[in-house]
Design a protein around this motif. Sequence first.
Motif, PDB file in Angstrom:
ATOM      1  N   ILE A   1      -4.579  -3.853  -2.186  1.00 20.01           N
ATOM      2  CA  ILE A   1      -4.571  -2.684  -3.075  1.00 20.01           C
ATOM      3  C   ILE A   1      -5.973  -2.336  -3.577  1.00 20.01           C
ATOM      4  O   ILE A   1      -6.123  -1.417  -4.381  1.00 20.01           O
TER       5      ILE A   1
ATOM      6  N   TYR B   1      -5.769   8.123  -8.539  1.00 20.30           N
ATOM      7  CA  TYR B   1      -5.199   6.892  -9.073  1.00 20.30           C
ATOM      8  C   TYR B   1      -5.696   6.551 -10.486  1.00 20.30           C
ATOM      9  O   TYR B   1      -5.299   5.535 -11.040  1.00 20.30           O
TER      10      TYR B   1
ATOM     11  N   VAL C   1      -8.149   9.100  -3.270  1.00 22.25           N
ATOM     12  CA  VAL C   1      -8.061   8.347  -2.019  1.00 22.25           C
ATOM     13  C   VAL C   1      -7.007   9.037  -1.162  1.00 22.25           C
ATOM     14  O   VAL C   1      -5.823   9.060  -1.529  1.00 22.25           O
TER      15      VAL C   1
ATOM     16  N   GLN D   1       0.827  -1.208   0.000  1.00 23.02           N
ATOM     17  CA  GLN D   1       0.000   0.000   0.000  1.00 23.02           C
ATOM     18  C   GLN D   1       0.864   1.262   0.000  1.00 23.02           C
ATOM     19  O   GLN D   1       0.618   2.204  -0.763  1.00 23.02           O
TER      20      GLN D   1
ATOM     21  N   ARG E   1       0.958   3.958  -3.036  1.00 26.18           N
ATOM     22  CA  ARG E   1       0.532   5.324  -2.701  1.00 26.18           C
ATOM     23  C   ARG E   1       1.651   6.328  -2.995  1.00 26.18           C
ATOM     24  O   ARG E   1       1.432   7.375  -3.619  1.00 26.18           O
TER      25      ARG E   1
ATOM     26  N   PHE F   1      -7.298   1.278  -3.982  1.00 22.37           N
ATOM     27  CA  PHE F   1      -6.728   2.112  -5.035  1.00 22.37           C
ATOM     28  C   PHE F   1      -7.322   1.830  -6.416  1.00 22.37           C
ATOM     29  O   PHE F   1      -7.083   2.587  -7.359  1.00 22.37           O
TER      30      PHE F   1
END
Length: 334
Positions: A187, A202, A197, A156, A160, A190
Amino acid sequence: MKLLNAAVFFILVPTLVPALDPLSTSIFMGGAAVAWQLFSPHSWLKCSLLECCNMKDTLNLSVLKMDLDQKVFGQPLAVQTVLRALSANMHSKRPRKPLVMSFHGWTGTGKSFVSSIIAENLYQLHIPRRRFVHHFSTVLHFPHLSHVHLYKDQLQNWIRGNVSACPRSLFIFSEMDQMPHGLIDAIMPFLGYHEEVDGVYYGKAIFLFLNNAGGDLITEIALDYWRMQKRKENIPVKMLQSLLSEEVFRNTNSGFFHSQLIQKNLIDYFVPFLPLEYEHVKACVREELRTRGHPEDEDLVAEIASAMTDHPREERLYSSKGCKTVASRVTLST
Protein backbone atom coordinates in the motif's frame (compact mmCIF):
# COMPACT_ATOMS: atom_id res chain seq x y z
CA MET A 1 -25.61 23.10 -10.54
CA LYS A 2 -27.41 20.99 -7.89
CA LEU A 3 -29.19 24.10 -6.57
CA LEU A 4 -30.27 25.03 -10.10
CA ASN A 5 -31.65 21.54 -10.73
CA ALA A 6 -33.51 21.62 -7.44
CA ALA A 7 -35.03 25.03 -8.25
CA VAL A 8 -36.20 23.86 -11.68
CA PHE A 9 -37.66 20.72 -10.12
CA PHE A 10 -39.76 22.58 -7.56
CA ILE A 11 -40.88 25.18 -10.13
CA LEU A 12 -42.13 22.52 -12.53
CA VAL A 13 -43.80 20.21 -10.00
CA PRO A 14 -46.89 22.42 -9.43
CA THR A 15 -47.51 22.61 -13.19
CA LEU A 16 -47.50 18.81 -13.32
CA VAL A 17 -50.29 18.43 -10.75
CA PRO A 18 -52.85 21.16 -11.60
CA ALA A 19 -55.86 18.96 -10.80
CA LEU A 20 -54.89 18.34 -7.17
CA ASP A 21 -56.54 20.28 -4.36
CA PRO A 22 -54.30 22.49 -2.11
CA LEU A 23 -53.97 19.84 0.63
CA SER A 24 -53.05 17.12 -1.85
CA THR A 25 -50.64 19.47 -3.55
CA SER A 26 -48.97 20.23 -0.20
CA ILE A 27 -48.65 16.53 0.58
CA PHE A 28 -47.27 15.90 -2.90
CA MET A 29 -44.78 18.72 -2.56
CA GLY A 30 -43.70 17.47 0.87
CA GLY A 31 -43.22 13.99 -0.50
CA ALA A 32 -41.28 15.38 -3.43
CA ALA A 33 -39.01 17.29 -1.06
CA VAL A 34 -38.31 14.15 0.98
CA ALA A 35 -37.70 12.15 -2.21
CA TRP A 36 -35.29 14.82 -3.45
CA GLN A 37 -33.35 14.65 -0.19
CA LEU A 38 -33.20 10.85 -0.26
CA PHE A 39 -31.97 10.67 -3.85
CA SER A 40 -29.52 13.57 -3.52
CA PRO A 41 -26.05 11.97 -3.13
CA HIS A 42 -24.97 13.79 0.06
CA SER A 43 -28.14 15.31 1.51
CA TRP A 44 -28.46 15.72 5.28
CA LEU A 45 -31.58 13.52 5.35
CA LYS A 46 -30.00 10.69 3.40
CA CYS A 47 -26.89 10.84 5.59
CA SER A 48 -29.09 10.75 8.69
CA LEU A 49 -31.09 7.69 7.62
CA LEU A 50 -28.73 5.82 5.31
CA GLU A 51 -25.03 5.33 4.82
CA CYS A 52 -23.30 7.95 2.71
CA CYS A 53 -19.81 9.33 2.40
CA ASN A 54 -19.55 12.64 4.22
CA MET A 55 -17.47 14.74 1.88
CA LYS A 56 -17.57 17.57 4.42
CA ASP A 57 -15.54 16.69 7.50
CA THR A 58 -17.76 16.50 10.55
CA LEU A 59 -15.33 15.29 13.22
CA ASN A 60 -15.84 17.35 16.38
CA LEU A 61 -12.41 17.32 18.03
CA SER A 62 -13.81 18.59 21.34
CA VAL A 63 -16.26 15.68 21.51
CA LEU A 64 -13.53 13.23 20.49
CA LYS A 65 -11.25 14.59 23.22
CA MET A 66 -14.02 14.19 25.79
CA ASP A 67 -14.65 10.59 24.69
CA LEU A 68 -10.96 9.72 24.88
CA ASP A 69 -10.48 11.43 28.26
CA GLN A 70 -13.51 9.73 29.80
CA LYS A 71 -13.23 6.25 28.30
CA VAL A 72 -9.50 5.59 27.84
CA PHE A 73 -7.51 4.93 31.02
CA GLY A 74 -3.80 5.56 31.58
CA GLN A 75 -2.86 6.71 28.06
CA PRO A 76 -1.96 10.43 28.22
CA LEU A 77 0.72 10.15 25.53
CA ALA A 78 -1.48 8.24 23.10
CA VAL A 79 -4.48 10.54 23.56
CA GLN A 80 -2.29 13.63 23.15
CA THR A 81 -0.69 12.28 19.96
CA VAL A 82 -3.95 11.10 18.37
CA LEU A 83 -5.69 14.42 18.99
CA ARG A 84 -2.76 16.40 17.58
CA ALA A 85 -2.60 14.19 14.49
CA LEU A 86 -6.32 14.32 13.73
CA SER A 87 -6.48 18.06 14.38
CA ALA A 88 -3.70 18.77 11.88
CA ASN A 89 -5.28 16.49 9.29
CA MET A 90 -8.83 17.84 9.66
CA HIS A 91 -7.78 21.49 9.55
CA SER A 92 -6.20 21.00 6.14
CA LYS A 93 -8.70 21.38 3.28
CA ARG A 94 -6.63 19.10 1.06
CA PRO A 95 -3.98 17.14 2.99
CA ARG A 96 -0.86 16.36 1.00
CA LYS A 97 -0.85 12.72 2.13
CA PRO A 98 -3.09 10.33 4.07
CA LEU A 99 -2.86 10.34 7.86
CA VAL A 100 -0.92 7.23 8.92
CA MET A 101 -0.62 6.26 12.59
CA SER A 102 0.91 3.13 14.10
CA PHE A 103 -0.32 2.19 17.60
CA HIS A 104 2.18 0.28 19.76
CA GLY A 105 1.89 -1.30 23.19
CA TRP A 106 1.11 -4.40 25.17
CA THR A 107 -2.16 -6.22 24.61
CA GLY A 108 -5.13 -4.75 26.47
CA THR A 109 -3.76 -1.21 26.67
CA GLY A 110 -6.45 0.33 24.46
CA LYS A 111 -5.17 0.30 20.87
CA SER A 112 -8.32 -1.27 19.40
CA PHE A 113 -10.54 0.74 21.73
CA VAL A 114 -9.05 4.07 20.63
CA SER A 115 -9.44 2.99 16.99
CA SER A 116 -13.13 2.30 17.57
CA ILE A 117 -13.62 5.68 19.27
CA ILE A 118 -12.04 7.41 16.27
CA ALA A 119 -14.34 5.48 13.91
CA GLU A 120 -17.44 6.35 15.94
CA ASN A 121 -16.58 10.05 15.93
CA LEU A 122 -15.42 10.32 12.35
CA TYR A 123 -18.83 10.59 10.74
CA GLN A 124 -21.82 12.90 11.10
CA LEU A 125 -24.36 12.39 13.90
CA HIS A 126 -22.17 9.70 15.49
CA ILE A 127 -23.90 7.06 13.35
CA PRO A 128 -21.32 4.36 12.55
CA ARG A 129 -20.71 4.36 8.80
CA ARG A 130 -19.42 0.82 8.60
CA ARG A 131 -19.21 0.98 4.83
CA PHE A 132 -16.34 3.44 5.11
CA VAL A 133 -14.52 1.89 8.08
CA HIS A 134 -12.45 -1.07 6.90
CA HIS A 135 -10.91 -3.43 9.44
CA PHE A 136 -8.25 -5.91 8.35
CA SER A 137 -7.34 -8.71 10.73
CA THR A 138 -4.04 -10.34 9.81
CA VAL A 139 -5.10 -13.72 11.18
CA LEU A 140 -8.42 -13.62 9.35
CA HIS A 141 -7.59 -11.87 6.07
CA PHE A 142 -3.93 -12.80 5.47
CA PRO A 143 -3.48 -16.26 7.03
CA HIS A 144 -1.24 -17.96 4.44
CA LEU A 145 2.35 -16.89 3.85
CA SER A 146 2.33 -18.57 0.44
CA HIS A 147 -0.42 -16.21 -0.79
CA VAL A 148 1.35 -12.91 -0.10
CA HIS A 149 1.42 -11.86 -3.78
CA LEU A 150 -2.32 -12.50 -4.06
CA TYR A 151 -2.97 -10.56 -0.85
CA LYS A 152 -0.98 -7.61 -2.20
CA ASP A 153 -3.14 -7.36 -5.30
CA GLN A 154 -6.35 -7.76 -3.30
CA LEU A 155 -5.28 -5.14 -0.77
CA GLN A 156 -4.37 -2.59 -3.43
CA ASN A 157 -7.65 -3.12 -5.28
CA TRP A 158 -9.68 -2.90 -2.07
CA ILE A 159 -8.08 0.37 -0.96
CA ARG A 160 -8.19 1.93 -4.42
CA GLY A 161 -11.86 1.06 -4.86
CA ASN A 162 -12.98 2.24 -1.44
CA VAL A 163 -11.08 5.52 -1.48
CA SER A 164 -12.52 6.18 -4.94
CA ALA A 165 -15.99 5.74 -3.43
CA CYS A 166 -15.24 7.76 -0.30
CA PRO A 167 -12.05 9.85 0.09
CA ARG A 168 -12.50 10.02 3.88
CA SER A 169 -12.17 6.26 4.40
CA LEU A 170 -10.69 4.71 7.53
CA PHE A 171 -8.50 1.59 7.27
CA ILE A 172 -7.56 -0.30 10.45
CA PHE A 173 -4.95 -3.09 10.37
CA SER A 174 -4.86 -5.16 13.57
CA GLU A 175 -2.36 -7.85 14.65
CA MET A 176 0.41 -6.21 12.69
CA ASP A 177 2.94 -8.26 14.67
CA GLN A 178 1.65 -11.28 12.69
CA MET A 179 1.61 -9.58 9.29
CA PRO A 180 3.66 -11.45 6.64
CA HIS A 181 6.88 -9.57 5.88
CA GLY A 182 6.61 -7.24 2.92
CA LEU A 183 2.82 -7.43 2.60
CA ILE A 184 2.07 -4.01 4.05
CA ASP A 185 4.51 -2.39 1.59
CA ALA A 186 1.92 -3.09 -1.11
CA ILE A 187 0.00 0.00 0.00
CA MET A 188 3.08 2.25 -0.08
CA PRO A 189 2.03 4.03 -3.32
CA PHE A 190 -1.15 5.25 -1.62
CA LEU A 191 0.55 6.71 1.46
CA GLY A 192 3.02 9.12 -0.14
CA TYR A 193 3.00 12.80 -1.05
CA HIS A 194 1.07 12.55 -4.32
CA GLU A 195 -1.61 14.83 -5.68
CA GLU A 196 -3.33 11.74 -7.09
CA VAL A 197 -2.47 8.13 -7.92
CA ASP A 198 -4.07 6.95 -11.18
CA GLY A 199 -6.69 9.66 -10.83
CA VAL A 200 -7.56 8.88 -7.20
CA TYR A 201 -6.87 11.35 -4.37
CA TYR A 202 -5.84 9.63 -1.10
CA GLY A 203 -5.05 12.65 1.10
CA LYS A 204 -8.22 12.40 3.18
CA ALA A 205 -7.88 8.69 3.97
CA ILE A 206 -6.75 7.55 7.43
CA PHE A 207 -4.68 4.42 8.09
CA LEU A 208 -4.24 2.92 11.58
CA PHE A 209 -1.87 0.04 12.32
CA LEU A 210 -2.22 -1.84 15.64
CA ASN A 211 0.94 -3.55 16.81
CA ASN A 212 2.01 -5.30 20.01
CA ALA A 213 5.62 -4.92 18.85
CA GLY A 214 7.39 -2.16 20.74
CA GLY A 215 5.36 -2.82 23.87
CA ASP A 216 8.35 -4.11 25.83
CA LEU A 217 10.38 -1.02 24.89
CA ILE A 218 7.58 1.31 26.01
CA THR A 219 7.26 -0.58 29.30
CA GLU A 220 11.01 -0.40 29.98
CA ILE A 221 11.02 3.37 29.47
CA ALA A 222 7.90 3.84 31.62
CA LEU A 223 9.45 1.70 34.36
CA ASP A 224 12.69 3.72 34.25
CA TYR A 225 10.69 6.93 34.72
CA TRP A 226 8.79 5.40 37.63
CA ARG A 227 12.01 4.29 39.32
CA MET A 228 13.43 7.80 38.87
CA GLN A 229 10.19 9.13 40.41
CA LYS A 230 9.34 11.01 37.22
CA ARG A 231 5.85 11.39 35.81
CA LYS A 232 5.10 9.22 32.77
CA GLU A 233 3.37 12.23 31.19
CA ASN A 234 6.83 13.79 30.94
CA ILE A 235 8.26 11.07 28.71
CA PRO A 236 9.32 12.89 25.50
CA VAL A 237 6.92 11.67 22.83
CA LYS A 238 9.27 12.50 19.95
CA MET A 239 12.08 10.51 21.56
CA LEU A 240 9.74 7.58 22.13
CA GLN A 241 8.46 7.71 18.55
CA SER A 242 11.99 7.65 17.19
CA LEU A 243 12.89 4.64 19.35
CA LEU A 244 9.70 2.84 18.31
CA SER A 245 10.45 3.45 14.64
CA GLU A 246 13.88 1.85 15.01
CA GLU A 247 12.57 -0.98 17.17
CA VAL A 248 9.77 -2.14 14.86
CA PHE A 249 11.97 -1.78 11.77
CA ARG A 250 14.46 -4.27 13.29
CA ASN A 251 11.86 -6.49 14.98
CA THR A 252 11.02 -9.57 12.91
CA ASN A 253 7.65 -9.79 14.71
CA SER A 254 6.48 -6.25 14.02
CA GLY A 255 4.93 -6.44 10.55
CA PHE A 256 7.16 -3.47 9.69
CA PHE A 257 10.38 -5.52 9.56
CA HIS A 258 12.59 -3.71 7.03
CA SER A 259 9.44 -2.04 5.71
CA GLN A 260 9.64 0.65 3.05
CA LEU A 261 6.88 2.49 4.89
CA ILE A 262 9.45 3.24 7.60
CA GLN A 263 12.40 3.70 5.25
CA LYS A 264 10.49 6.33 3.30
CA ASN A 265 9.03 7.98 6.44
CA LEU A 266 5.43 7.35 5.40
CA ILE A 267 4.20 6.62 8.95
CA ASP A 268 3.36 10.00 10.42
CA TYR A 269 3.02 9.01 14.08
CA PHE A 270 4.21 6.06 16.15
CA VAL A 271 1.71 6.23 19.02
CA PRO A 272 2.91 4.75 22.35
CA PHE A 273 0.38 2.98 24.60
CA LEU A 274 1.78 2.75 28.11
CA PRO A 275 1.39 -0.33 30.33
CA LEU A 276 -1.64 -0.06 32.62
CA GLU A 277 -1.11 0.38 36.36
CA TYR A 278 -3.19 -0.88 39.28
CA GLU A 279 -5.43 2.22 39.36
CA HIS A 280 -6.10 1.97 35.63
CA VAL A 281 -7.13 -1.68 35.89
CA LYS A 282 -9.43 -0.74 38.78
CA ALA A 283 -11.05 1.84 36.51
CA CYS A 284 -11.57 -0.84 33.85
CA VAL A 285 -13.21 -3.15 36.40
CA ARG A 286 -15.53 -0.38 37.60
CA GLU A 287 -16.53 0.39 34.01
CA GLU A 288 -17.24 -3.29 33.33
CA LEU A 289 -19.40 -3.56 36.46
CA ARG A 290 -21.26 -0.39 35.53
CA THR A 291 -21.86 -1.65 31.98
CA ARG A 292 -23.37 -4.87 33.34
CA GLY A 293 -25.57 -3.02 35.82
CA HIS A 294 -23.73 -4.31 38.91
CA PRO A 295 -22.99 -2.12 41.94
CA GLU A 296 -19.39 -0.88 42.26
CA ASP A 297 -18.08 -3.24 44.93
CA GLU A 298 -14.70 -1.69 45.79
CA ASP A 299 -13.50 -4.85 47.49
CA LEU A 300 -14.19 -6.82 44.32
CA VAL A 301 -12.61 -4.09 42.18
CA ALA A 302 -9.43 -4.17 44.27
CA GLU A 303 -9.32 -7.98 44.29
CA ILE A 304 -9.52 -8.29 40.50
CA ALA A 305 -7.10 -5.43 39.82
CA SER A 306 -4.57 -6.77 42.33
CA ALA A 307 -4.61 -10.21 40.70
CA MET A 308 -3.98 -8.64 37.29
CA THR A 309 -1.10 -6.36 38.32
CA ASP A 310 1.84 -8.71 37.82
CA HIS A 311 4.81 -6.94 36.16
CA PRO A 312 7.65 -6.74 36.95
CA ARG A 313 7.75 -9.66 39.36
CA GLU A 314 9.20 -7.61 42.21
CA GLU A 315 7.29 -4.33 41.98
CA ARG A 316 4.04 -5.70 40.43
CA LEU A 317 3.40 -2.24 39.01
CA TYR A 318 1.81 -3.05 35.65
CA SER A 319 -0.74 -5.47 34.20
CA SER A 320 0.93 -7.58 31.51
CA LYS A 321 -2.47 -8.09 29.86
CA GLY A 322 -3.77 -4.58 30.42
CA CYS A 323 -7.55 -4.74 30.75
CA LYS A 324 -7.85 -7.60 28.26
CA THR A 325 -9.27 -10.19 30.69
CA VAL A 326 -11.27 -7.86 32.94
CA ALA A 327 -14.61 -8.90 31.40
CA SER A 328 -14.01 -12.62 31.98
CA ARG A 329 -12.80 -12.04 35.53
CA VAL A 330 -15.87 -9.95 36.34
CA THR A 331 -18.04 -12.74 34.93
CA LEU A 332 -16.41 -15.29 37.22
CA SER A 333 -16.71 -13.01 40.24
CA THR A 334 -20.33 -11.82 39.93
